[in-house]
Scaffold this active site. Structure first.
Site, PDB file in Angstrom:
ATOM      1  N   ARG A  61     -11.791  -1.029 -26.403  1.00 25.30           N
ATOM      2  CA  ARG A  61     -13.080  -2.173 -26.190  1.00 25.30           C
ATOM      3  C   ARG A  61     -12.426  -3.564 -26.511  1.00 25.30           C
ATOM      4  O   ARG A  61     -11.719  -3.954 -27.558  1.00 25.30           O
ATOM      5  CB  ARG A  61     -13.972  -2.110 -27.005  1.00 25.30           C
ATOM      6  CG  ARG A  61     -15.068  -0.839 -26.500  1.00 25.30           C
ATOM      7  CD  ARG A  61     -16.353  -0.874 -27.060  1.00 25.30           C
ATOM      8  NE  ARG A  61     -17.228   0.328 -26.837  1.00 25.30           N
ATOM      9  CZ  ARG A  61     -18.481   0.241 -27.168  1.00 25.30           C
ATOM     10  NH1 ARG A  61     -19.122  -0.671 -27.950  1.00 25.30           N
ATOM     11  NH2 ARG A  61     -19.308   1.395 -26.567  1.00 25.30           N
ATOM     12  N   ASP A  63     -12.352  -7.892 -26.771  1.00 23.86           N
ATOM     13  CA  ASP A  63     -13.516  -8.847 -27.023  1.00 23.86           C
ATOM     14  C   ASP A  63     -13.417  -9.762 -25.785  1.00 23.86           C
ATOM     15  O   ASP A  63     -12.638  -9.807 -24.916  1.00 23.86           O
ATOM     16  CB  ASP A  63     -13.025  -9.613 -28.214  1.00 23.86           C
ATOM     17  CG  ASP A  63     -13.211  -8.836 -29.362  1.00 23.86           C
ATOM     18  OD1 ASP A  63     -13.983  -7.757 -29.399  1.00 23.86           O
ATOM     19  OD2 ASP A  63     -12.536  -9.090 -30.495  1.00 23.86           O
ATOM     20  N   TYR A 124      -0.212  -4.277 -27.799  1.00 28.75           N
ATOM     21  CA  TYR A 124      -0.875  -5.501 -27.390  1.00 28.75           C
ATOM     22  C   TYR A 124       0.315  -6.516 -27.037  1.00 28.75           C
ATOM     23  O   TYR A 124       1.156  -6.181 -27.938  1.00 28.75           O
ATOM     24  CB  TYR A 124      -2.097  -5.921 -28.182  1.00 28.75           C
ATOM     25  CG  TYR A 124      -3.308  -5.586 -28.057  1.00 28.75           C
ATOM     26  CD1 TYR A 124      -4.282  -6.138 -27.150  1.00 28.75           C
ATOM     27  CD2 TYR A 124      -3.464  -4.227 -28.586  1.00 28.75           C
ATOM     28  CE1 TYR A 124      -5.810  -5.475 -27.037  1.00 28.75           C
ATOM     29  CE2 TYR A 124      -4.987  -3.685 -28.439  1.00 28.75           C
ATOM     30  CZ  TYR A 124      -5.806  -4.255 -27.668  1.00 28.75           C
ATOM     31  OH  TYR A 124      -7.162  -3.826 -27.444  1.00 28.75           O
ATOM     32  N   ARG A 212      -5.853 -10.370 -33.529  1.00 28.71           N
ATOM     33  CA  ARG A 212      -5.919 -12.157 -33.281  1.00 28.71           C
ATOM     34  C   ARG A 212      -5.924 -12.437 -34.989  1.00 28.71           C
ATOM     35  O   ARG A 212      -5.388 -13.571 -35.348  1.00 28.71           O
ATOM     36  CB  ARG A 212      -7.169 -12.404 -32.828  1.00 28.71           C
ATOM     37  CG  ARG A 212      -7.152 -12.063 -31.256  1.00 28.71           C
ATOM     38  CD  ARG A 212      -8.469 -12.117 -30.777  1.00 28.71           C
ATOM     39  NE  ARG A 212      -9.129 -13.180 -30.897  1.00 28.71           N
ATOM     40  CZ  ARG A 212     -10.298 -13.677 -30.897  1.00 28.71           C
ATOM     41  NH1 ARG A 212     -11.304 -12.377 -30.414  1.00 28.71           N
ATOM     42  NH2 ARG A 212     -11.070 -14.747 -30.989  1.00 28.71           N
TER      43      ARG A 212
END
Length: 285
Positions: A61, A63, A124, A212
């Protein structure tokens, strides 16, 4: 928990991408917020003429504001509909979905495939520009501007201390009942010819805000506000540090999800569902 698909259904894998700018994240939400899951499920309901939207299971999932180039999901569809319409499903979805989300492959999944639990890694990328004039306007929706010069070598030195299996509680937003133990297999920065810095972040899985937060710590090192040893010390402390900032989401893209060979899917699913502890840790639950 069984990985078997219910009789009369067939499991279909969807490979997809989206621009996260105008989405409130992946997961369908109450209150009418626009999400990627809602768009795809509703499109499947319409093109297949189903009474209700079929639920999707996703590899990871994302954000609000986070992009994806290599997201993976699965959906269980009536076998007769898949047999009759599966060959046209990709084209029909392209005609129904908005332009900021694309399904670029649909295929029957192998036995025991689960988009979430079968995954062995997620990769990522986070992109940052430290040019004093700012980000190329054509890339502003996918690259963060950092208004300080960044030292690539210092950032990579800091990253090395974070690799391996650790409790990343200091870099995650805690969720009740969820473990923060992860295996970080790669965290490395490169500077491209256009000056944009790109971090590759690869792990078996990620907890909430982990990428992040890691990037935020690396930037604090890169611009000279903290020494290269600091992110490792934050990790070892095991608690959130107010100096670790969660960077903005638009620089982050889910690039790829990895899966084992088909014969290893069932074993991977079982391992993924086990709650993890670090070697030597005590306690249960």
């Amino acid at each position: 928990m069984s990985d078997d698909v219910e009789p009369g259904l067939v499991r279909v894998r969807l490979d997809l991408s989206y621009d996260g700018k105008d989405f409130s994240g992946w997961a369908r939400q109450k209150g009418g917020q626009r999400t990627v899951q809602q768009e795809i499920e509703d499109a499947l309901r319409v093109v297949l003429r189903l009474d209700a939207a079929p639920p999707l299971t996703v590899a990871g999932r994302t954000d609000a504001g986070v992009h994806a180039r290599g997201q993976v999901a699965h959906v269980d569809l009536p076998a007769h509909l898949w047999a009759e319409q599966g060959g046209q499903l990709l084209r029909r979805l392209a005609g129904r979905l908005p332009m900021d989300v694309r399904v670029h492959r649909v295929a029957e999944a192998p036995p025991h495939f689960d988009a979430r639990f079968s995954a062995i890694w997620r990769r990522y990328a986070y992109r940052v520009c430290d040019h004093p004039g700012g980000v190329d306007p054509l890339r502003r929706g996918h690259v963060l501007w950092h208004n300080w010069p960044l030292d690539l070598d210092a950032m990579n030195a800091a990253a090395d201390a974070l690799l391996g299996e650790h409790d990343f509680a200091a870099y995650c937003k805690k969720r009740e009942g969820a473990t923060t133990i992860r295996t970080l297999r790669r965290l490395h920065w490169v500077r491209h010819r256009d000056g944009v810095l790109e971090a590759t972040v690869l792990a078996d899985a990620f907890c909430h805000n982990m990428v992040r937060s890691l990037v935020g710590a690396m930037l604090f090192v890169g611009d000279g506000h903290r020494p290269s040893e600091w992110p490792g010390k934050v990790l070892a402390a095991g608690v959130r540090d107010s100096a670790v900032h969660v960077v903005r989401p638009h620089g982050l893209t889910l690039e790829e999800v990895g899966y084992p060979a088909d014969a290893d899917l069932a074993a991977r699913n079982a391992a993924s569902r086990n709650k993890r502890t670090l070697p030597g840790a005590s306690g249960c639950c």
